[in-house]
Write an enzyme that holds these catalytic residues in place. Structure first.
Site, PDB file in Angstrom:
ATOM      1  N   ALA A 192      -1.173  -0.561  -4.712  1.00 28.72           N
ATOM      2  CA  ALA A 192      -2.273   0.095  -3.997  1.00 28.72           C
ATOM      3  C   ALA A 192      -2.525   1.462  -4.635  1.00 28.72           C
ATOM      4  CB  ALA A 192      -1.988   0.205  -2.501  1.00 28.72           C
ATOM      5  N   HIS A 240      -3.666   4.846  -6.290  1.00 27.29           N
ATOM      6  CA  HIS A 240      -4.757   5.815  -6.122  1.00 27.29           C
ATOM      7  C   HIS A 240      -4.556   6.923  -7.140  1.00 27.29           C
ATOM      8  CE1 HIS A 240      -1.660   8.127  -4.125  1.00 27.29           C
ATOM      9  NE2 HIS A 240      -1.498   7.172  -3.220  1.00 27.29           N
ATOM     10  N   GLY A 262      -3.258   9.700  -7.042  1.00 28.08           N
ATOM     11  CA  GLY A 262      -1.913  10.291  -7.077  1.00 28.08           C
ATOM     12  C   GLY A 262      -1.000   9.524  -8.021  1.00 28.08           C
ATOM     13  N   HIS A 263      -1.041   8.191  -7.930  1.00 22.57           N
ATOM     14  CA  HIS A 263      -0.219   7.373  -8.840  1.00 22.57           C
ATOM     15  C   HIS A 263      -0.679   7.563 -10.282  1.00 22.57           C
ATOM     16  CE1 HIS A 263       0.023   4.848  -5.033  1.00 22.57           C
ATOM     17  NE2 HIS A 263       1.289   5.038  -5.320  1.00 22.57           N
ATOM     18  N   GLN A 316      12.872  -1.373   2.472  1.00 15.76           N
ATOM     19  CA  GLN A 316      12.658  -0.004   2.941  1.00 15.76           C
ATOM     20  C   GLN A 316      11.727   0.062   4.155  1.00 15.76           C
ATOM     21  OE1 GLN A 316      11.003   1.110  -1.055  1.00 15.76           O
ATOM     22  NE2 GLN A 316       9.656   2.423   0.131  1.00 15.76           N
ATOM     23  N   ASP A 321       6.493  12.423  -1.248  1.00 12.55           N
ATOM     24  CA  ASP A 321       7.663  11.897  -0.529  1.00 12.55           C
ATOM     25  C   ASP A 321       8.843  12.801  -0.888  1.00 12.55           C
ATOM     26  OD1 ASP A 321       6.676   9.316   0.712  1.00 12.55           O
ATOM     27  OD2 ASP A 321       6.020   9.096  -1.352  1.00 12.55           O
ATOM     28  N   GLN A 339      12.410  11.680  -0.142  1.00 15.16           N
ATOM     29  CA  GLN A 339      12.740  10.578  -1.067  1.00 15.16           C
ATOM     30  C   GLN A 339      13.121  11.124  -2.439  1.00 15.16           C
ATOM     31  OE1 GLN A 339      10.499   6.728  -1.599  1.00 15.16           O
ATOM     32  NE2 GLN A 339       9.541   7.835  -3.270  1.00 15.16           N
ATOM     33  N   MET A 398      -3.115  12.398  -0.880  1.00 16.40           N
ATOM     34  CA  MET A 398      -3.449  10.996  -1.150  1.00 16.40           C
ATOM     35  C   MET A 398      -2.271  10.105  -0.793  1.00 16.40           C
ATOM     36  SD  MET A 398      -5.829  10.789  -4.432  1.00 16.40           S
ATOM     37  CE  MET A 398      -7.298  11.818  -4.546  1.00 16.40           C
TER      38      MET A 398
HETATM   39  O1  PAF Z   1       7.467   5.923  -3.235  1.00 15.96           O
HETATM   40  C1  PAF Z   1       7.341   4.687  -3.314  1.00 15.96           C
HETATM   41  O2  PAF Z   1       6.255   4.165  -3.569  1.00 15.96           O
HETATM   42  C2  PAF Z   1       8.548   3.801  -3.057  1.00 15.96           C
HETATM   43  O3  PAF Z   1       9.365   4.321  -2.072  1.00 15.96           O
HETATM   44  C3  PAF Z   1       9.348   3.513  -4.342  1.00 15.96           C
HETATM   45  C4  PAF Z   1       9.952   4.777  -4.910  1.00 15.96           C
HETATM   46  C5  PAF Z   1       8.451   2.850  -5.366  1.00 15.96           C
HETATM   47  C6  PAF Z   1      10.509   2.559  -4.021  1.00 15.96           C
HETATM   48  O4  PAF Z   1      10.050   1.362  -3.496  1.00 15.96           O
END
Ligand code: PAF
Length: 282
Positions: free
Chosen positions: A35, A37, A39-40, A64, A154, A157, A188
């Protein structure tokens, strides 16, 4: 435009990485759940600056998500994702299946303390980071990249992954890339598609209130005194707040008093059925 390599299995990923390694090239990994956007895309752009080759991973990791969360309705847009990765110039997309990642009999997971138990996301998603840590460790060991890029959005994370790779001696540099925002300040997120039009109009208040509170803290106001009006304002426009806190930016430990260097403000709040998270430097 060069077509990217589609790598559906761990074996295909390893074979591709081996070819690049044999040619003396460095490799960056950008783990995602798809998905994609802007940001990615910015993560891929950063990766391209740091390595000769870039692999994006697309895997909606079931472990997760809690049973009550949005695993089944999480947006899955593989074709569009591959088109975006091609356009930005990634070299490959690793798209394993759940069976590939968690074959029958899989029974290992990683136990976390430290930033993973800081009392932020973990308070509301108690099994989340164990699932993230397990899949990220697998992805890193499958690809063995020189560098892996994760979004600062995140933030907890990112801290968990830094701790994990240091503790387990996984030989990779972890890079945290700045959050990409809409023009009105909303961070985003793939989950922003869940917002109704009315909620989308209200959503930027989260970042606006945090920005104001951070300024008051930098101006000398006590942390709690600056956070209380921000919490009240956020709640008054319709959010249900899970947390809005200032923490140590590295350990995520609680802090008190007034401004010092190395503070991070983190928020999670629900707007209708959508849970939004964000964080900023104080
Ligand atoms: O940030 C994410 O999109 C997920 O937590 C990751 C790091 C790809 C792990 O599934």
């Amino acid at each position: 435009m060069t077509a990217i390599a589609l790598l559906p299995t761990v074996a295909a990923l390893r074979a591709q990485v081996r070819l690049w390694r044999d040619a003396g090239q460095s490799v960056a990994l950008v783990p995602t759940m798809g998905a994609l956007h802007a940001g990615h895309i910015s993560l891929v752009e950063q990766a391209k600056q740091r390595a000769d080759r870039v692999v994006a991973t697309i895997f909606v990791n079931p472990t997760q998500f809690a049973p009550t969360e949005d695993f089944s309705k999480y947006p899955r847009t593989l074709e569009a994702d591959v088109a975006k990765l091609t356009e930005v110039g990634a070299d490959a997309a690793f798209t394993p299946t759940a069976e590939d990642m968690y074959p029958e009999g899989f029974c290992t997971s990683i136990t976390l303390r430290g930033p993973a138990t800081a009392g932020l996301e973990d308070r509301f998603r108690p099994t989340h980071f164990q699932g993230v840590a397990t899949v990220v460790a697998k992805l890193l060991l499958q690809a063995l990249p020189d560098v892996a890029i994760f979004g600062q959005k995140d933030f907890q994370q990112l801290a968990v992954i830094r701790q994990l790779t240091a503790d387990l001696d996984i030989p990779v540099e972890i890079v945290g890339a700045p959050t990409v925002r809409e023009s009105d300040g909303l961070a985003m997120s793939s989950r922003n598609v869940y917002l109704t039009d009315e909620e989308r109009a209200v959503a930027p208040m989260l970042n606006r209130c945090m920005t104001r509170a951070a300024q008051r803290i930098r101006d000398g106001e006590a942390l709690e005194a600056a956070l209380t009006p921000a919490r009240n304002k956020i709640a008054s426009v319709g959010f249900e707040i899970d947390y809005l806190e200032v923490r140590d930016a590295v350990t995520l430990a609680s802090v008190e008093g007034r401004y010092r260097k190395g503070l991070r403000m983190l928020v999670a709040a629900r707007l209708g059925r959508t849970r939004l998270i964000d964080n900023i430097e104080v």
